[in-house]
Design a protein around this motif. Structure first.
Motif, PDB file in Angstrom:
ATOM      1  N   TYR A 495      10.515   0.890  -1.575  1.00  0.00           N
ATOM      2  CA  TYR A 495       9.306   0.922  -2.403  1.00  0.00           C
ATOM      3  C   TYR A 495       8.786  -0.482  -2.683  1.00  0.00           C
ATOM      4  O   TYR A 495       7.569  -0.715  -2.745  1.00  0.00           O
ATOM      5  CB  TYR A 495       9.566   1.667  -3.712  1.00  0.00           C
ATOM      6  N   ASN A 499       4.990  -1.404  -0.735  1.00  0.00           N
ATOM      7  CA  ASN A 499       3.781  -1.620  -1.545  1.00  0.00           C
ATOM      8  C   ASN A 499       3.264  -3.048  -1.471  1.00  0.00           C
ATOM      9  O   ASN A 499       2.333  -3.412  -2.185  1.00  0.00           O
ATOM     10  CB  ASN A 499       4.060  -1.241  -3.002  1.00  0.00           C
ATOM     11  N   LEU A 532       2.903   8.166   0.900  1.00  0.00           N
ATOM     12  CA  LEU A 532       2.590   6.734   0.891  1.00  0.00           C
ATOM     13  C   LEU A 532       2.017   6.294   2.249  1.00  0.00           C
ATOM     14  O   LEU A 532       1.108   5.465   2.313  1.00  0.00           O
ATOM     15  CB  LEU A 532       3.853   5.937   0.562  1.00  0.00           C
TER      16      LEU A 532
END
Length: 606
Positions: A495, A499, A532
Motif C-alpha cells: 500500500y 500509492n 486500486l
C-alpha cells in the motif's frame, strides 16, 4: 490503327490454335488470352498510347511464356514450340523495337531489350541494340560498361571492347566501374585463361609457348598501366584503388603494377586506415612492401610474415589522424582476435601476448569501444586481471552496463564489502535508469551472505530510483518480504508503494499473485488490489477491468450479475472513448453475458 490491331490478332491464330490443340490451355483460357491481347493491340496502336502500355504488353507476354513452359513440364507436352514459344519471343522482340522507335530517349527500355535479346540468344539484334544504345545514350555511364562487357565476353571481340572502354572513359573520366572492367579484361587476357567470366574469350595457356605468354602479359600490363594512369588523374577514391589492388593479389607477374598502386595509395591516402589495413593483410600473404626502413623483413616464415603485418598495423595507428584512430585500432584488434583461432605455424603464446599488448595500448590511448573491452575480458587470466580490465572499461565507457556489471561481479568475488559498495554507488550514479543489473547483483550478493537487513536497505533505496529500476525492484521487494516476514509487512509495503507515483501496474499484478498464494485467501484485501489497479489505470488500460471481472468470477459467486454491471458502468465512465469498443467486446466474450441482458447503458457513440 484498328486495322493494324486486327491484322496482328489474325497472325496469332495459328499460335492460339496450337496452344489449344496441345491441350496446354482450355477454350475459355484461349478466349481470355485473345481478349487481353486485343486490348493491348488497340492500346499500342491507338492515338493515346503510352510507354507503359508497351511495358504492360511485354510483361504479359513474358509471363505467358513462363506459364507455357511450366505447363509443358507439368503435362509433358513437347511439340509445336515453333508455333507457340518462338512466335511469342518474336512478338516480344517486335514490341520492344516498336517501343524504342516511339520512345528512344528511355534508357531503361534499351537495357531491358538488351537483356531480353541476350537471354533468348538474338545475337544480331543484341549487336544492333548495343550500337543504338551508344548512339542514343552516350551520356549514360552504364551504356559503356554493358557494351564493353558484351563485346569482350559474349562476342569474344577484345579489340572492340577496348575501343568502347577508352571512348567511354574519354566521356566519363571518373567512371570507376568502367576502369575496373577494363583492368579486369586485360588481366584475364594477360593471365591466359578465363577465371571469372563466361566460357567465351578463353585462352588455353597450355597451347601457348612461354614466349607468347610473356608477350601477352606484357601487352596486358601495358594497357593496365594506361588505365591506371588515367584513373589516377581523374578518380579520387581510396576504396577504388584498394579494390583494384586486390584484383592483382594472386598474380605474381603483376608485381610492378601492384607497386605502382601502393605508391599512389601511400602518397595520397596515407592517412586512410583502410590503406594500412590492406597493406597488413597483404603481408600475411607474403606480399611485402617496405614502408619502415628500420624493420627487418623475414618473409620465409609464417611468423616473419605475421610480424610484418603487425608492423604495418603499428605504423597505421601511429600515422592516421585522431578521428580515424579508433577504426584503425579496430582493424588491428580484429586481425589479432581472428588470429587466435587460426592454425598457423606461430606459437599460441606469441599470438596471445600480442593481443593482450594491443588491447592495453588501444585502451591507454582511449580508442577502444565497449565490444573490445568485453572481448578483452574473455582473455583475462585471473579475477584480478579481469577487475583491472573492467575498471579501465568503466572509466573509458562510463555508461556501459556490461562493464559495470562485470566490474562489480569481479569485486564480489573478493568479498570486500566496502569496495563493493563504493563501486556499486559509482556505477548507479553513472548508469542511472540503466542500473537495474547492478541493483540485482548487489541484492544477490547479500542474499548469499544472508544479510537480510542489508537487503531491505537496498530495496528501500532502489524503489526510489527511476521507474526503469524501481518498478522491477518494487515487485522483487514484495516477493522477498513474503518469504522472510509476516504477510502484514507485505501488505503494508504494497500500500505504501502502490500509492506513490509513478504508479506500477506490475506491482498490482505481483500483489494479487501473492495474496492468492496465502493459505487462507482474504477476498476483501485481494479485491482492494484490483480496485486500486482500476482506480490508477482504468482510464487507459482494458486489461485491469478484465482482470477485475476474472476476480469476481472466481471469488464473488453471489450477486455476480450486479458486480459485472458495476464494473461495466465504471469502465465505460473511466475508459477513453477509443478503448470502449475493445472493452465491450472483451467484456462480452469473457463474462459470456451480453450487455443488453444486464440492462446496461451503451456509450453515446453507439
Amino acid at each position: 490503327m484498328a486495322e493494324i490491331a486486327q491484322k496482328n490478332m489474325e497472325t496469332m491464330t495459328v499460335e492460339l490454335e496450337s496452344m489449344f490443340c496441345t491441350k496446354l490451355y482450355t477454350h475459355e483460357e484461349i478466349r481470355r488470352i485473345t481478349k487481353k491481347r486485343t486490348d493491348f493491340e488497340y492500346k499500342i496502336h491507338g492515338l493515346n498510347k503510352t510507354l507503359q502500355d508497351f511495358r504492360e504488353y511485354i510483361v504479359y507476354e513474358q509471363t505467358l511464356l513462363k506459364d507455357i513452359r511450366l505447363r509443358r513440364d507439368k503435362f509433358r507436352v513437347g511439340e509445336k514450340k515453333d508455333a507457340i514459344e518462338h512466335r511469342i519471343i518474336k512478338r516480344i522482340r517486335e514490341l520492344y523495337e516498336m517501343a524504342i522507335q516511339y520512345y528512344p530517349n528511355d534508357f531503361l527500355l534499351f537495357i531491358q531489350f538488351f537483356k531480353f535479346c541476350k537471354r533468348v540468344n538474338y545475337v544480331n539484334t543484341t549487336n544492333n541494340i548495343v550500337t543504338k544504345m551508344i548512339q542514343k545514350h552516350p551520356n549514360e555511364e552504364k551504356v559503356w560498361y554493358v557494351a564493353a562487357n558484351w563485346y569482350a565476353y559474349d562476342c569474344n571481340d577484345l579489340d572492340t571492347a577496348r575501343e568502347i572502354i577508352l571512348k567511354g572513359l574519354s566521356i566519363h573520366k571518373d567512371f570507376k566501374l568502367l576502369y575496373k572492367e577494363g583492368i579486369q579484361m586485360e588481366l584475364i587476357f594477360a593471365v591466359g585463361k578465363q577465371e571469372q567470366k563466361s566460357d567465351s574469350m578463353k585462352h588455353e595457356s597450355s597451347e601457348e609457348t612461354e614466349e607468347e605468354l610473356q608477350k601477352k602479359r606484357k601487352l596486358g600490363l601495358d594497357k593496365i598501366k594506361v588505365y591506371l594512369k588515367h584513373a589516377i588523374e581523374h578518380v579520387d577514391n581510396c576504396e577504388f584503388y584498394i579494390e583494384i589492388l586486390e584484383m592483382f593479389d594472386k598474380y605474381k607477374f603483376t608485381e610492378e603494377v601492384q607497386q605502382l598502386i601502393i605508391k599512389h595509395l601511400l602518397n595520397k591516402y596515407w592517412s586512410n586506415e583502410l590503406v594500412w589495413h590492406k597493406l597488413a593483410v597483404r603481408e600475411t600473404k607474403g606480399l611485402h612492401y617496405q614502408t619502415n626502413p628500420t624493420f627487418e623483413y623475414n618473409g620465409q616464415s609464417t611468423k616473419g610474415r605475421l610480424k610484418a603485418a603487425i608492423n604495418k598495423y603499428e605504423e597505421g595507428v601511429e600515422k592516421v589522424p585522431s578521428d580515424k584512430k579508433e577504426k584503425m585500432w579496430s582493424f588491428y584488434l580484429d586481425f589479432l582476435l581472428e588470429l587466435q583461432h587460426d592454425i598457423l605455424g606461430v606459437a599460441h603464446e606469441f599470438k596471445l601476448n600480442m593481443l593482450r599488448k594491443v588491447f592495453e595500448q588501444a585502451s591507454n590511448e582511449e580508442f577502444m569501444s565497449e565490444n573490445y573491452y568485453i572481448r578483452w575480458l574473455e582473455y583475462a587470466t585471473n579475477d584480478e586481471e579481469g577487475l583491472k580490465i573492467a575498471e579501465k572499461g568503466t572509466t573509458a565507457i562510463p555508461r556501459s552496463v556490461f562493464l559495470w556489471k562485470a566490474r562489480l561481479q569481479y569485486l564480489i568475488m573478493t568479498e570486500n564489502d566496502e569496495e563493493i559498495l563504493n563501486t556499486f554507488k559509482k556505477g548507479i550514479e553513472k548508469l542511472k535508469e540503466k542500473a537495474l543489473p547492478l541493483w540485482n547483483a548487489l541484492i544477490r550478493y547479500h542474499l548469499l551472505k544472508f544479510k537480510n537487513d542489508e537487503i531491505e536497505i537496498v530495496y528501500k533505496k532502489g524503489i526510489r530510483e527511476p521507474p526503469e529500476v524501481s518498478e522491477s525492484l518494487k515487485c522483487q521487494y514484495l516477493e522477498w518480504l513474503a518469504t522472510t516476514k509476516d504477510f502484514r509487512a507485505v501488505r503494508e509495503a504494497y500500500y505504501s508503494m502502490a500509492n506513490e507515483k509513478p504508479y506500477s501496474k506490475k506491482l498490482h499484478i505481483t500483489m494479487s499473485k501473492l495474496e492468492m498464494m496465502e493459505l487462507g485467501i482474504n477476498v476483501k484485501t485481494l479485491e482492494k488490489v484490483y480496485q486500486l489497479a482500476v482506480e490508477q489505470f482504468g482510464h487507459e488500460d482494458v486489461d485491469v477491468w478484465i482482470n477485475y471481472c476474472q476476480f469476481c468470477q472466481d471469488f464473488l459467486k453471489t450477486d455476480l450479475k450486479q458486480h459485472f454491471q458495476r464494473i461495466y458502468e465504471d469502465a465505460i465512465r473511466k475508459l477513453h472513448v477509443s478503448l470502449q469498443d475493445e472493452f465491450i467486446n472483451r467484456f462480452n466474450s469473457y463474462t459470456d453475458i451480453n450487455c443488453s441482458c444486464l440492462s446496461l447503458p451503451f456509450p453515446s457513440s453507439y
